[in-house]
Write a protein that holds these residues in place. Structure first.
Motif, short mmCIF file in Angstrom:
data_model
loop_
_atom_site.label_atom_id
_atom_site.label_comp_id
_atom_site.label_asym_id
_atom_site.label_seq_id
_atom_site.Cartn_x
_atom_site.Cartn_y
_atom_site.Cartn_z
N VAL A 1 0.87 -1.18 0.00
CA VAL A 1 0.00 0.00 0.00
C VAL A 1 0.91 1.23 0.00
O VAL A 1 1.73 1.40 0.89
CB VAL A 1 -0.92 0.02 1.24
N GLY A 2 0.73 2.10 -0.97
CA GLY A 2 1.59 3.27 -1.12
C GLY A 2 1.04 4.51 -0.47
O GLY A 2 0.99 5.57 -1.10
N ASP A 3 0.66 4.41 0.80
CA ASP A 3 0.08 5.57 1.50
C ASP A 3 1.09 6.31 2.37
O ASP A 3 0.75 7.29 3.03
CB ASP A 3 -1.11 5.13 2.35
N GLY A 4 2.34 5.84 2.42
CA GLY A 4 3.35 6.49 3.23
C GLY A 4 3.30 6.11 4.70
O GLY A 4 4.13 6.56 5.49
N LYS A 5 2.32 5.30 5.10
CA LYS A 5 2.14 4.90 6.50
C LYS A 5 2.25 3.39 6.71
O LYS A 5 2.72 2.93 7.73
CB LYS A 5 0.79 5.38 7.01
N THR A 6 1.78 2.64 5.72
CA THR A 6 1.77 1.18 5.81
C THR A 6 3.18 0.64 5.56
O THR A 6 3.81 1.02 4.57
CB THR A 6 0.79 0.58 4.77
N PRO B 1 2.98 4.70 -8.63
CA PRO B 1 2.98 5.96 -7.90
C PRO B 1 2.53 5.75 -6.45
O PRO B 1 1.64 4.95 -6.17
CB PRO B 1 1.95 6.81 -8.65
N GLY B 2 3.15 6.46 -5.55
CA GLY B 2 2.80 6.40 -4.14
C GLY B 2 4.03 6.57 -3.29
O GLY B 2 5.15 6.74 -3.77
N LYS B 3 3.82 6.54 -1.97
CA LYS B 3 4.91 6.60 -1.00
C LYS B 3 4.96 5.25 -0.32
O LYS B 3 4.03 4.86 0.38
CB LYS B 3 4.66 7.72 0.00
N TRP B 4 6.04 4.53 -0.56
CA TRP B 4 6.18 3.13 -0.16
C TRP B 4 7.13 3.02 1.03
O TRP B 4 8.35 3.04 0.86
CB TRP B 4 6.65 2.31 -1.35
N LEU B 5 6.59 2.91 2.22
CA LEU B 5 7.36 2.78 3.44
C LEU B 5 7.86 1.35 3.56
O LEU B 5 7.08 0.39 3.44
CB LEU B 5 6.49 3.13 4.66
N THR B 6 9.18 1.18 3.79
CA THR B 6 9.75 -0.16 3.85
C THR B 6 11.03 -0.19 4.67
O THR B 6 11.73 0.83 4.77
CB THR B 6 10.04 -0.72 2.44
N GLY B 7 11.30 -1.35 5.22
CA GLY B 7 12.60 -1.62 5.81
C GLY B 7 13.52 -2.09 4.70
O GLY B 7 13.20 -1.97 3.51
#
Length: 124
Positions: A64-69, A97-103
């Motif tokens: 999910v590219g919401d920047g939080k998940t 497109p999106g903000k992809w939060l990841t380790g």
């Protein structure tokens, strides 16, 4: 002087032929392996340039590219899944497109990570 001019002309013609062949290879790569369904799945804006035989989109793995998940698991599962194609033309993972939060995650050989121009990977 005539011989020098002939040699220079020969080098210029050789360079033009080589550049022409290289541009044909790029066009062939884009058309040969282009998967039409990727065009719409990456916002319909433009297709991913793909020289890999296999492709997938990160959202296919639950990202999910919401920047939080947190998407570490999705990246790792996608890479692990696509790495099995290394000996069969390789694979490409498209990040839409999106903000992809990841380790952290490790890429493999014969693998392309394609980021859409509006995709941002945010590290934790």
């Amino acid at each position: 002087m005539g011989l020098c001019l002939k040699l220079r002309t020969s080098h210029v013609l050789s360079a033009i032929v080589i550049l022409g062949l290289l541009s044909l290879k790029v066009a062939e790569c884009q058309n040969k392996h282009h998967h039409h369904h990727l065009y719409n799945r990456v916002n319909g804006e433009y297709p991913a340039i793909n020289c890999r035989k296999h492709s997938a989109v990160l959202t296919d793995f639950g990202a999910v590219g919401d920047g939080k998940t947190l998407n570490t698991k999705a990246f790792n599962v996608a890479i692990q899944n696509l790495s099995r194609y290394a000996s069969d033309g390789g694979a490409q993972l498209i990040v839409p497109p999106g903000k992809w939060l990841t380790g952290s995650f490790n890429l493999t050989s014969h693998f392309t990570l394609f980021l859409h121009k509006d995709a941002v990977i945010l590290g934790t």
